[in-house]
Enzyme design. Structure first.
Site, PDB file in Angstrom:
ATOM      1  N   HIS B 236      46.772  93.205 109.036  1.00 23.63           N
ATOM      2  CA  HIS B 236      47.810  92.162 109.043  1.00 23.63           C
ATOM      3  C   HIS B 236      47.697  91.251 107.825  1.00 23.63           C
ATOM      4  O   HIS B 236      46.621  90.887 107.406  1.00 23.63           O
ATOM      5  CB  HIS B 236      47.767  91.354 110.323  1.00 23.63           C
ATOM      6  CG  HIS B 236      46.468  90.719 110.653  1.00 23.63           C
ATOM      7  ND1 HIS B 236      46.375  89.523 111.306  1.00 23.63           N
ATOM      8  CD2 HIS B 236      45.199  91.126 110.439  1.00 23.63           C
ATOM      9  CE1 HIS B 236      45.119  89.215 111.468  1.00 23.63           C
ATOM     10  NE2 HIS B 236      44.377  90.161 110.968  1.00 23.63           N
ATOM     11  N   ASN B 237      48.852  90.914 107.280  1.00 18.32           N
ATOM     12  CA  ASN B 237      48.967  89.959 106.167  1.00 18.32           C
ATOM     13  C   ASN B 237      48.377  90.461 104.847  1.00 18.32           C
ATOM     14  O   ASN B 237      48.245  89.684 103.908  1.00 18.32           O
ATOM     15  CB  ASN B 237      48.344  88.602 106.532  1.00 18.32           C
ATOM     16  CG  ASN B 237      49.157  87.866 107.574  1.00 18.32           C
ATOM     17  OD1 ASN B 237      48.946  88.057 108.770  1.00 18.32           O
ATOM     18  ND2 ASN B 237      50.106  87.071 107.125  1.00 18.32           N
TER      19      ASN B 237
END
Lengths: 343, 343, 343
Positions: B236-237
């Site tokens: 994520h991210n």
């Protein structure tokens, strides 16, 4: 499926102690046993657990005592394998072709098929006899699947993949995706079309979510009897010999050749364009950066012959103490020199 | 698709030796060639194989002799790439929307679509022109897929994922699953809701069974022209720059940023919250634990600049002999001291 | 979903600076903010970005100044987690059973189900209340899925798998494939039938494309509250304790037991038949080859206690200089000896 303890004993070639007429209904783990269960005790501690498990009978190792009716064998694991084969449920009867399966033009289906709901089979594909195709499995165009081969649910074969007889491919495996080949031009990457194929020979197992890429030209090839575990990556134009073992999360890079009987333990990586000889065994997590002669035992990253690797690790383990000792000796030498020059 | 050897020669910019009117019907590997085939010989040994292969013609390296009609080029691999593009089969004609595809409310389908059996597309999703959606591919709600993008069979896009134009996503890839973020409370772990998205820019390739997680907030982003191999994990991210290469089984942990043109070789791991500069190249199986300045070449776990890594490995290789030598010298010194004191 | 800045402040237990009546409509990343957005600034640099982001309000760390209406908290990440839970979209209303779902004989479906298109559920399987089954998910025969559990699209459960309540299994996960167990006979490998099962206890998360193999006998077991990331391999007869964390691309080999609260960082490998104690934490890419006592911190391959590993790495880093120094000293000593003997 059930047999008497005498029959079990004969099957495994052991020595019977206790009531041979006892009926064995199932094999069980030590924590799931009941009166109809036979359990396996691999060591003396497990014999105690077996006695307390509620099992009706046990298989124990030569030299172990057991209060249950039991069979004594020299190799409990081998006996377990034999009995697991004897007690495994029979292969289910063929289920035919489910009405929701989508078969392209010219698909040939062999005798006694089992094609589950929502399977999709591309034009021109040929399936052998007694093939089992799981729910949602997608087979591309012009593929071939040999007799008695099982594709579990959610397998994907791209166009033109050829799978031999008596293979099993587990769910999520992807066979025949484009190899990862690019040309690089001014910092950009352009895919080199991958127009080759994949051949999986007879009696292979391909694990869940494993990927085998198609060749640039020619074929990526998995040799007969090779067993590949889950989440393994086999790149384009790789060729494995017969009876190799590729354990979980192994990666083999493009155009590398493995000989017969090569064993790659878990998470091993093998670089591209290498030649790994027959019978080479590589320890877990190792990284193989050079070709290897037949029979080598390799370990580490970059991988070394096992004996060199262990020698290096032993030296490395002693290194901090050796350095501390060297610094101490140096300090003492300086102090002594200082005393001398000052004395 | 076929062309004369003269036409082939012009295409690759080589030197023709032999009958330019010869018809080349296909490109082939050395073990699958016939009279209509052109083969590639990357080295002198392969030229011998080519001559024996049954092929009608060959491409060979400058300086090689060949008995077949052939073309001489300085870079056989480059010529192969050019010809693979020329000979690749044309993109199939659009197949329309298969009647078994399930389209949610408000789905927009662009011109000339190919949507295969059992595809499922969630409400509010917008597909560009000439998009190809493979059998069984599942697209969530409110997704966007750009013009000419191909999703192979069994791809999963979760809700809200945006894929650019001219991308290919291979089977089994999962884009947009919740990031692995938890809060820890008294030894228990509670998922932090992941309400961000994923953006894959134009001209990316996403390999089979690769996972790209959605962001906690904002977006996980794959930069234009980035090519990701099979079984890669992008957490994520993460944000990658343009034209990165992430080779098979790489893992990039949460919130790490890769610059443009970063190359991560097979099985590399990159820790979370790092900043990896433009053009950084990381060797296979390395573990990157610190941010890296642009242009660095890194190797090992924890990863070091390549030159330091090789120096360290060279020292490590000599260590066992050095230690044995040191122990021998010490024994001799002791023995000498013993003789002196005893003398 | 919206609340006033005062309400937000009360929820996170912070200190309000500015207009408490301001309406917060959504949480946003710094590059996606608008007037209705609240953003999070984890450090002073991010506060500057927050002020320029267009956001209406912010959460900042104790000691930071901010020109926007804002809330000051000691731990921004914790506040973010609390607010992500508060702002997450409500669970969608149950959708019932889609008419294309195929349910085998005797399947039991609990109250308020959501079973998506083309799900396939085998005979004798029991689903709890409010279960969500994604599109194309395939569940074998005689499985059990607990209340409120979510299986995303393209999950595969083989026969007899038992999943507890309040679990989430992500797309591409394969639970219950045959364990990788073979007997070896004359260089050939024969599968040992795997007739055990898999039990996933309550409140587990299983990541995308993760594989959990069924046991030979007995059960492979994932303890309650354990969170498994993407692309993880859990082999046959592994048992994890409660509340373990297995991060992406971890592999745990057959019959190994993990205690409660064990944390395996990304790409870790754990060998077979080991006993890893409660609370053991293993650093990324490490290879665990021996059993570990409770509470150990392990790193490296083969894994060592963290303190020993760091000591060894520090020594290794100094090794090249030390060797160069030793060679220089030796040369000087030889030169001195030569002068002496020659003098």
């Amino acid at each position: 499926m059930s047999m008497t303890l005498s029959e079990v004993c004969e099957l495994v070639g052991g020595e019977l102690r206790g009531d041979g007429a006892l009926v064995v209904e199932r094999l069980a783990a030590l924590d799931q046993a009941d009166e109809g269960s036979l359990v396996f005790a691999f060591d003396p501690a497990a014999v105690v657990q077996a006695e307390a498990s509620g099992a009706g009978s046990a298989v124990v190792r030569t030299g172990c005592q057991c209060a249950l009716p039991h069979i004594v064998v020299p190799d409990v694991r081998k006996a377990q394998s034999v009995l697991l084969r004897a007690f495994q449920p029979p292969r289910p009867a063929p289920t035919g072709v489910h009405p929701t399966a989508v078969l392209g033009e010219g698909v040939v289906v062999g005798s006694d098929p089992s094609i589950a709901p929502y399977a999709v089979i591309g034009a021109g594909t040929v399936l052998g006899a007694r093939v089992v195709i799981g729910a949602h499995t997608v087979i591309g165009e012009r593929c071939a699947v040999g007799d008695d081969t099982i594709l579990k649910p959610h397998v994907t074969l791209y166009d033109g993949v050829r799978v031999g007889a008596r293979c099993t491919i587990d769910s999520g495996a992807v066979v025949g995706a484009d190899g990862y080949g690019f040309t690089h031009d001014g910092g950009q990457h352009q895919l080199v079309p991958q127009i080759g194929g994949v051949v999986i020979e007879d009696e292979c197992e391909i694990g869940a979510n494993t990927c085998i890429d198609r060749a640039t030209l020619g074929c990526t090839r998995i040799g007969a009897g090779t067993k590949i575990d889950n989440l393994v990556m086999v790149a384009h134009n790789v060729r494995t010999g017969r009876h190799c073992l590729l354990i979980s999360q192994v990666g083999v890079a493009g155009s590398t050749t493995l000989g017969n009987g090569v064993v790659l333990a878990g998470q091993v990586g093998v670089a591209d364009h290498l030649d790994i000889g027959d019978g080479v065994m590589v320890g877990a997590q190792s990284g193989v950066a050079k070709s290897a002669a037949p029979g080598q035992r390799l370990m580490g990253t970059p991988a070394l012959p096992g004996i060199e690797f262990h020698r290096m690790m032993a030296a490395l383990t002693r290194l901090p103490d050796m350095m501390r000792e060297a610094r101490r000796a140096e300090r003492e030498a300086r102090a002594a020199a200082g005393q001398e020059s000052g004395g």
